[in-house]
Design an enzyme around this catalytic site. Structure first.
Site, PDB file in Angstrom:
ATOM      1  N   HIS A 118      -1.688   0.822   4.649  1.00 22.85           N
ATOM      2  CA  HIS A 118      -0.463   0.153   5.112  1.00 22.85           C
ATOM      3  C   HIS A 118       0.135   1.013   6.238  1.00 22.85           C
ATOM      4  CE1 HIS A 118       2.744  -2.552   5.185  1.00 22.85           C
ATOM      5  NE2 HIS A 118       3.235  -2.455   3.959  1.00 22.85           N
ATOM      6  N   CYS A 134       8.491   1.961  -0.733  1.00 26.11           N
ATOM      7  CA  CYS A 134       8.202   1.010   0.348  1.00 26.11           C
ATOM      8  C   CYS A 134       8.757  -0.383   0.056  1.00 26.11           C
ATOM      9  CB  CYS A 134       6.698   0.960   0.607  1.00 26.11           C
ATOM     10  SG  CYS A 134       5.746   0.540  -0.855  1.00 26.11           S
ATOM     11  N   GLN A 142       3.833   0.669   7.518  1.00 23.95           N
ATOM     12  CA  GLN A 142       4.785   1.167   6.514  1.00 23.95           C
ATOM     13  C   GLN A 142       4.962   2.673   6.641  1.00 23.95           C
ATOM     14  OE1 GLN A 142       6.490  -0.550   3.776  1.00 23.95           O
ATOM     15  NE2 GLN A 142       7.543   1.404   3.912  1.00 23.95           N
ATOM     16  N   ARG A 146      11.217  -0.457   9.438  1.00 27.87           N
ATOM     17  CA  ARG A 146      10.008  -1.244   9.708  1.00 27.87           C
ATOM     18  C   ARG A 146      10.153  -1.970  11.045  1.00 27.87           C
ATOM     19  NH1 ARG A 146       6.801  -2.764   5.522  1.00 27.87           N
ATOM     20  NH2 ARG A 146       5.438  -3.352   7.245  1.00 27.87           N
ATOM     21  N   ASP A 198       5.723   4.002  -5.274  1.00 29.02           N
ATOM     22  CA  ASP A 198       5.333   2.614  -4.976  1.00 29.02           C
ATOM     23  C   ASP A 198       5.011   1.967  -6.324  1.00 29.02           C
ATOM     24  OD1 ASP A 198       4.440   0.242  -3.791  1.00 29.02           O
ATOM     25  OD2 ASP A 198       2.520   1.065  -3.106  1.00 29.02           O
TER      26      ASP A 198
HETATM   27  N1   CP Z   1       6.877  -2.929   2.159  1.00 30.58           N
HETATM   28  C1   CP Z   1       6.321  -4.113   2.478  1.00 30.58           C
HETATM   29  O1   CP Z   1       5.279  -4.191   3.128  1.00 30.58           O
HETATM   30  O2   CP Z   1       7.015  -5.183   2.023  1.00 30.58           O
HETATM   31  P1   CP Z   1       6.512  -6.700   2.060  1.00 30.58           P
HETATM   32  O3   CP Z   1       5.340  -6.798   1.122  1.00 30.58           O
HETATM   33  O4   CP Z   1       7.697  -7.506   1.586  1.00 30.58           O
HETATM   34  O5   CP Z   1       6.115  -7.039   3.454  1.00 30.58           O
HETATM   35  N1  NVA Z   2       0.930  -1.073  -2.864  1.00 34.67           N
HETATM   36  C1  NVA Z   2       1.672  -2.303  -2.700  1.00 34.67           C
HETATM   37  C2  NVA Z   2       2.485  -2.240  -1.448  1.00 34.67           C
HETATM   38  C3  NVA Z   2       3.325  -3.457  -1.161  1.00 34.67           C
HETATM   39  C4  NVA Z   2       4.101  -3.350   0.102  1.00 34.67           C
HETATM   40  C5  NVA Z   2       0.711  -3.483  -2.690  1.00 34.67           C
HETATM   41  O1  NVA Z   2      -0.397  -3.346  -2.149  1.00 34.67           O
HETATM   42  O2  NVA Z   2       1.027  -4.512  -3.259  1.00 34.67           O
END
Ligand code: CP
Ligand code: NVA
Length: 303
Positions: A132, A261, A135, A289, A221
């Site tokens: 990610h 996040c 993020q 973000r 997370d």
């Molecule tokens: N942190 C993040 O990526 O949030 P969303 O899944 O809502 O985009």
């Molecule tokens: N680790 C989480 C992050 C969401 C923003 C996922 O992959 O669902």
């Protein structure tokens, strides 16, 4: 404006140099302060493919694209049915004929790489199973604002996509990242390999109390990421000692900041009192973000 990111994809933090990351953070700070109002996306159309739900990423990217003068085009996953109705490579070749860029949140990093390989236009990750990157770039800006560049960050929880991007960022920037991850939930072996290439000797995990001693940031997370819902019960048990609650937070200095996040599973990996408490900076983190994604796009599409 000179930009080393001009025309590039952003699929992984590991593809960025220290200078790239610093350029993104500096430009994000400039945009956030209103010192620059570039419109490099004037007349450009960017497609947005989301195979998974999103609040922050989708909305902040759409706003970022609009504010830079461009036009975001949501591409619905059930319509294009990546790899089912048509091969991922063909979808990419077609979109590349219409669009100036693609932002994609996909189940698999391999599909993101396939899109990037088959589209000449820049492709930016909006998250996959592996990483990610946007993020973590926003997180780095938030850490810089609240704790300074040399801060120690303690990541508590699953060795997932967010954790993997943090590991790469720490390796590139030489940050102290302390990982508190239960056995069996460490990042994938390829993450350790890639991190070694980036200069991190080993991925070491810490006991929670030692990790929290003197830390500047406590980061967590969800224990169950999107797509892992079947493992929810087992994960709740395996991670139960690592809930970021007021007792755990007392092991950290009172000045430590709490980051997540989001979305949070309140009452699982973090409690309401901590998430909503005075040490939490999660909403500043979420706001960043937008600024960071504007900076990324502004540097990729720099004139
Ligand atoms: N942190 C993040 O990526 O949030 P969303 O899944 O809502 O985009
Ligand atoms: N680790 C989480 C992050 C969401 C923003 C996922 O992959 O669902």
């Amino acid at each position: 404006m000179y930009s080393a990111l001009r025309g590039r994809d952003l699929l992984s933090i590991a593809d960025l140099s220290r200078d790239d990351i610093e350029a993104i953070l500096d430009h994000a700070a400039e945009l956030k302060a209103g010192r620059a109002r570039p419109r490099p996306l004037d007349g450009r159309n960017l497609g947005m493919i989301f195979q998974r739900p999103s609040n922050r990423t989708r909305v902040s990217f759409e706003v970022a694209i609009q504010q830079l003068g461009g036009h975001p085009i949501p591409i619905f996953s059930q319509e294009i049915q990546l790899g089912q109705r048509e091969s991922t490579a063909d979808v990419a070749r077609i979109l590349d004929r219409y669009l100036d860029g693609i932002v994609a949140r996909l189940h698999f990093q391999t599909d993101l790489e396939s899109i990037a390989a088959n589209a000449a236009a820049p492709v930016v990750s909006a998250m996959t199973d592996a990483e990610h990157p946007c993020q973590i770039l926003a997180d780095l800006l938030t850490v810089r604002e609240h704790a300074g560049d040399g801060a120690t960050v303690t990541y508590i929880g699953d060795g997932n996509n967010v954790c993997s991007s943090w590991i790469y960022a720490a390796a590139i920037l030489g940050l102290e990242l302390r990982l508190v991850i239960p056995e069996g939930y460490e990042p994938r072996p390829q993450v350790a390999r890639r991190a070694r290439q980036l200069g991190l000797a080993e991925i070491r995990t810490w006991p929670v109390n030692t990790a929290l001693e003197g830390t500047d940031v406590v980061y967590t997370d969800v224990w169950t990421s999107m797509g892992q819902e079947d493992e929810h019960e087992r994960r709740r048990q395996d991670f139960s000692e690592l809930q970021v609650n007021s007792a755990l937070l007392q092991m950290a200095p009172p000045t430590a900041r709490v980051m997540h996040c989001l979305p949070a599973h309140r009452g699982e990996e973090i409690t309401d009192d901590v998430l909503d408490g005075p040490q939490s900076i999660v909403f500043d983190q979420a706001e960043n973000r937008l600024h960071v994604q504007k900076a990324i796009l502004s540097l990729i599409y720099a004139p």
